[in-house]
Design a protein around this motif. Sequence first.
Motif, PDB file in Angstrom:
ATOM      1  N   GLN A 154      10.089   5.368  -6.932  1.00  0.00           N
ATOM      2  CA  GLN A 154       9.439   6.417  -6.151  1.00  0.00           C
ATOM      3  C   GLN A 154       7.994   6.064  -5.803  1.00  0.00           C
ATOM      4  OE1 GLN A 154      11.160   8.968  -5.207  1.00  0.00           O
ATOM      5  NE2 GLN A 154       9.688  10.460  -4.424  1.00  0.00           N
ATOM      6  N   TRP A 155       7.316   5.374  -6.700  1.00  0.00           N
ATOM      7  CA  TRP A 155       5.904   5.116  -6.515  1.00  0.00           C
ATOM      8  C   TRP A 155       5.598   3.741  -5.920  1.00  0.00           C
ATOM      9  CZ3 TRP A 155       2.320   7.205 -10.949  1.00  0.00           C
ATOM     10  CH2 TRP A 155       2.439   8.607 -11.006  1.00  0.00           C
ATOM     11  N   ARG A 156       6.501   2.804  -6.006  1.00  0.00           N
ATOM     12  CA  ARG A 156       6.193   1.436  -5.597  1.00  0.00           C
ATOM     13  C   ARG A 156       5.788   1.364  -4.117  1.00  0.00           C
ATOM     14  NH1 ARG A 156      10.158  -0.860  -7.729  1.00  0.00           N
ATOM     15  NH2 ARG A 156       9.062  -1.741  -9.530  1.00  0.00           N
ATOM     16  N   GLN A 157       6.586   1.971  -3.243  1.00  0.00           N
ATOM     17  CA  GLN A 157       6.284   1.912  -1.812  1.00  0.00           C
ATOM     18  C   GLN A 157       4.993   2.638  -1.458  1.00  0.00           C
ATOM     19  OE1 GLN A 157       7.682   0.070   0.366  1.00  0.00           O
ATOM     20  NE2 GLN A 157       6.561   0.825   2.176  1.00  0.00           N
ATOM     21  N   PRO A 158       4.774   3.872  -1.918  1.00  0.00           N
ATOM     22  CA  PRO A 158       3.494   4.529  -1.602  1.00  0.00           C
ATOM     23  C   PRO A 158       2.289   3.763  -2.131  1.00  0.00           C
ATOM     24  CG  PRO A 158       5.080   6.137  -2.375  1.00  0.00           C
ATOM     25  CD  PRO A 158       5.688   4.784  -2.595  1.00  0.00           C
ATOM     26  N   LEU A 159       2.409   3.193  -3.331  1.00  0.00           N
ATOM     27  CA  LEU A 159       1.293   2.433  -3.880  1.00  0.00           C
ATOM     28  C   LEU A 159       1.022   1.170  -3.058  1.00  0.00           C
ATOM     29  CD1 LEU A 159       1.947   2.757  -7.731  1.00  0.00           C
ATOM     30  CD2 LEU A 159       0.108   3.817  -6.405  1.00  0.00           C
ATOM     31  N   ASN A 160       2.076   0.558  -2.553  1.00  0.00           N
ATOM     32  CA  ASN A 160       1.897  -0.619  -1.676  1.00  0.00           C
ATOM     33  C   ASN A 160       1.150  -0.232  -0.405  1.00  0.00           C
ATOM     34  OD1 ASN A 160       3.164  -2.380  -3.437  1.00  0.00           O
ATOM     35  ND2 ASN A 160       5.178  -2.127  -2.466  1.00  0.00           N
ATOM     36  N   VAL A 161       1.563   0.910   0.178  1.00  0.00           N
ATOM     37  CA  VAL A 161       0.886   1.373   1.405  1.00  0.00           C
ATOM     38  C   VAL A 161      -0.574   1.681   1.114  1.00  0.00           C
ATOM     39  CG1 VAL A 161       0.809   3.193   3.152  1.00  0.00           C
ATOM     40  CG2 VAL A 161       3.012   2.266   2.396  1.00  0.00           C
ATOM     41  N   LEU A 162      -0.830   2.343  -0.048  1.00  0.00           N
ATOM     42  CA  LEU A 162      -2.205   2.682  -0.413  1.00  0.00           C
ATOM     43  C   LEU A 162      -3.043   1.418  -0.592  1.00  0.00           C
ATOM     44  CD1 LEU A 162      -4.198   4.936  -1.213  1.00  0.00           C
ATOM     45  CD2 LEU A 162      -3.364   4.712  -3.562  1.00  0.00           C
ATOM     46  N   ALA A 163      -2.452   0.406  -1.208  1.00  0.00           N
ATOM     47  CA  ALA A 163      -3.161  -0.859  -1.406  1.00  0.00           C
ATOM     48  C   ALA A 163      -3.503  -1.517  -0.072  1.00  0.00           C
ATOM     49  CB  ALA A 163      -2.321  -1.799  -2.262  1.00  0.00           C
ATOM     50  N   VAL A 164      -2.548  -1.468   0.857  1.00  0.00           N
ATOM     51  CA  VAL A 164      -2.790  -2.063   2.182  1.00  0.00           C
ATOM     52  C   VAL A 164      -3.927  -1.350   2.900  1.00  0.00           C
ATOM     53  CG1 VAL A 164      -1.788  -2.380   4.479  1.00  0.00           C
ATOM     54  CG2 VAL A 164      -0.458  -2.958   2.444  1.00  0.00           C
ATOM     55  N   LYS A 165      -3.934  -0.022   2.822  1.00  0.00           N
ATOM     56  CA  LYS A 165      -4.977   0.750   3.500  1.00  0.00           C
ATOM     57  C   LYS A 165      -6.361   0.458   2.912  1.00  0.00           C
ATOM     58  CE  LYS A 165      -2.420   2.854   6.489  1.00  0.00           C
ATOM     59  NZ  LYS A 165      -2.611   2.595   7.945  1.00  0.00           N
ATOM     60  N   ILE A 166      -6.431   0.344   1.578  1.00  0.00           N
ATOM     61  CA  ILE A 166      -7.711   0.036   0.947  1.00  0.00           C
ATOM     62  C   ILE A 166      -8.174  -1.373   1.317  1.00  0.00           C
ATOM     63  CG2 ILE A 166      -8.842  -0.339  -1.274  1.00  0.00           C
ATOM     64  CD1 ILE A 166      -7.082   1.874  -2.424  1.00  0.00           C
ATOM     65  N   GLN A 167      -7.240  -2.354   1.328  1.00  0.00           N
ATOM     66  CA  GLN A 167      -7.588  -3.722   1.708  1.00  0.00           C
ATOM     67  C   GLN A 167      -8.041  -3.791   3.162  1.00  0.00           C
ATOM     68  OE1 GLN A 167      -4.070  -5.956   0.817  1.00  0.00           O
ATOM     69  NE2 GLN A 167      -4.561  -6.194  -1.377  1.00  0.00           N
ATOM     70  N   GLU A 168      -7.395  -2.975   4.005  1.00  0.00           N
ATOM     71  CA  GLU A 168      -7.772  -2.957   5.423  1.00  0.00           C
ATOM     72  C   GLU A 168      -9.219  -2.506   5.586  1.00  0.00           C
ATOM     73  OE1 GLU A 168      -6.244  -1.118   9.698  1.00  0.00           O
ATOM     74  OE2 GLU A 168      -5.423  -0.372   7.815  1.00  0.00           O
ATOM     75  N   ILE A 169      -9.597  -1.489   4.812  1.00  0.00           N
ATOM     76  CA  ILE A 169     -10.987  -1.017   4.881  1.00  0.00           C
ATOM     77  C   ILE A 169     -11.939  -2.141   4.446  1.00  0.00           C
ATOM     78  CG2 ILE A 169     -12.655   0.600   3.875  1.00  0.00           C
ATOM     79  CD1 ILE A 169     -10.409   2.651   3.688  1.00  0.00           C
ATOM     80  N   GLY A 170     -11.575  -2.860   3.407  1.00  0.00           N
ATOM     81  CA  GLY A 170     -12.436  -3.938   2.913  1.00  0.00           C
ATOM     82  C   GLY A 170     -12.581  -5.067   3.910  1.00  0.00           C
ATOM     83  N   PHE A 171     -11.463  -5.498   4.519  1.00  0.00           N
ATOM     84  CA  PHE A 171     -11.527  -6.600   5.492  1.00  0.00           C
ATOM     85  C   PHE A 171     -12.333  -6.209   6.719  1.00  0.00           C
ATOM     86  CE2 PHE A 171      -7.508  -8.243   3.453  1.00  0.00           C
ATOM     87  CZ  PHE A 171      -8.099  -9.377   2.938  1.00  0.00           C
ATOM     88  N   TYR A 173     -14.635  -3.950   6.945  1.00  0.00           N
ATOM     89  CA  TYR A 173     -16.053  -3.845   6.587  1.00  0.00           C
ATOM     90  C   TYR A 173     -16.689  -5.237   6.446  1.00  0.00           C
ATOM     91  CZ  TYR A 173     -20.266  -2.713   3.980  1.00  0.00           C
ATOM     92  OH  TYR A 173     -21.576  -2.610   3.579  1.00  0.00           O
ATOM     93  N   GLN A 174     -15.894  -6.200   5.902  1.00  0.00           N
ATOM     94  CA  GLN A 174     -16.404  -7.551   5.694  1.00  0.00           C
ATOM     95  C   GLN A 174     -16.757  -8.201   7.023  1.00  0.00           C
ATOM     96  OE1 GLN A 174     -13.757 -10.064   3.508  1.00  0.00           O
ATOM     97  NE2 GLN A 174     -15.104 -11.865   3.618  1.00  0.00           N
ATOM     98  N   TYR A 175     -15.948  -7.934   8.055  1.00  0.00           N
ATOM     99  CA  TYR A 175     -16.183  -8.538   9.366  1.00  0.00           C
ATOM    100  C   TYR A 175     -16.905  -7.590  10.314  1.00  0.00           C
ATOM    101  CZ  TYR A 175     -13.087 -12.241   7.796  1.00  0.00           C
ATOM    102  OH  TYR A 175     -12.515 -13.271   7.078  1.00  0.00           O
TER     103      TYR A 175
END
Length: 361
Positions: A154-171, A173-175
């Motif tokens: 139940q949690w694996r897919q939502p957590l993956n999406v959340l991780a992608v969204k957080i990484q997207e913000i970081g990338f 911001y980096q560029y």
Amino acid sequence: MNISGEIKANKTDKSSKVRSTIRLVASMLVVLFFAEAIVMFTLPLIFHTSIPFVDNFADSVMLILISAPFLWFLIARPLHATAREVERLNVSLAARAIDLEKQNAELQKTYHDLEVETVARHRAMEELREKEQLLIQQSRMAAMGEMLGNIAHQWRQPLNVLAVKIQEIGFLYQYDELSKEVLQSNISTAMEILQHLSRTITVFQDFSVPDKEKKLFMVEQVISNTLQIIEESIKKAGIKLEVSSAGNPQITGYPNEFGQVLMNLIMNAKDAFVEQGTASPHIVVHAWSENGTSVVTITDNGGGIKEAIMDKIFDPYFTTKELGKGTGIGLFLSKTIIEKNMGGRLSVRNVENGSEFRIEV
């Protein structure tokens, strides 16, 4: 006890015969006494004079012998008959007392047997209660393992999406490409995921808490909560799941236990697909009201149940799964919950290409 009763009866018969003989002799002596008294004393008093033949001893004896039979029939015989009747009643009462003694002995034996049987039943009930507690504990351990697996799915897919969204913000911001719109969009998505995870925690928590008392619940809501827990596991297994409802069915009972039954039946169908190697697994959950009763059916296309074991699948510890892959108590507890705890009925039958479990409460 029977030999003692017969000895008592024989003694009673012998003593009765002796008493009867004594009474007969006594009666005859009483008759002669009365006859002598009448002849020697009563007749002179009646006639106010002495009677010659009374004064004569020989004549007196003759008169006594003549009057004795009449006195026997008038006085002694009725008395003797009455005494015999009293004796007969005494014998009857003695026999009745013996019978009552035998009945009392039999009642005591029966009471003793009932005490022994009651103790044995109490012991059997205690053993059965201990076994049921063991089954429940085993079921909880199995359900806990199943629940952890469902939480992971139940949690694996939502957590993956959340991780992608957080990484997207970081990338971004980096560029130096992070815009306000992208930031707000990702934050909004992250919050939705977190709220979804929070809701699932509530569902899991409520589902795992045993109901303390019966209450009215909507069948559709319990089905929805149950499917929310196992949804990801069902999707990962490639199973098509259809849910339908009609008539707004309601049940007064234990909603969490009812949900546990639904989960057991659906996961049973899932395991059957794996065992049979079903190409296009399909489960249909249908709920409706029928003549004041709420009915739920879980139908699958997993090949059905062999007729040879149809009557055994609800037995405790019976399983067709490989060693270590099944406890054999899921269906047993499901039937116990529906029929014993909620006063309903759980049955199964084979349908085209599969089986159908039917819950009626």
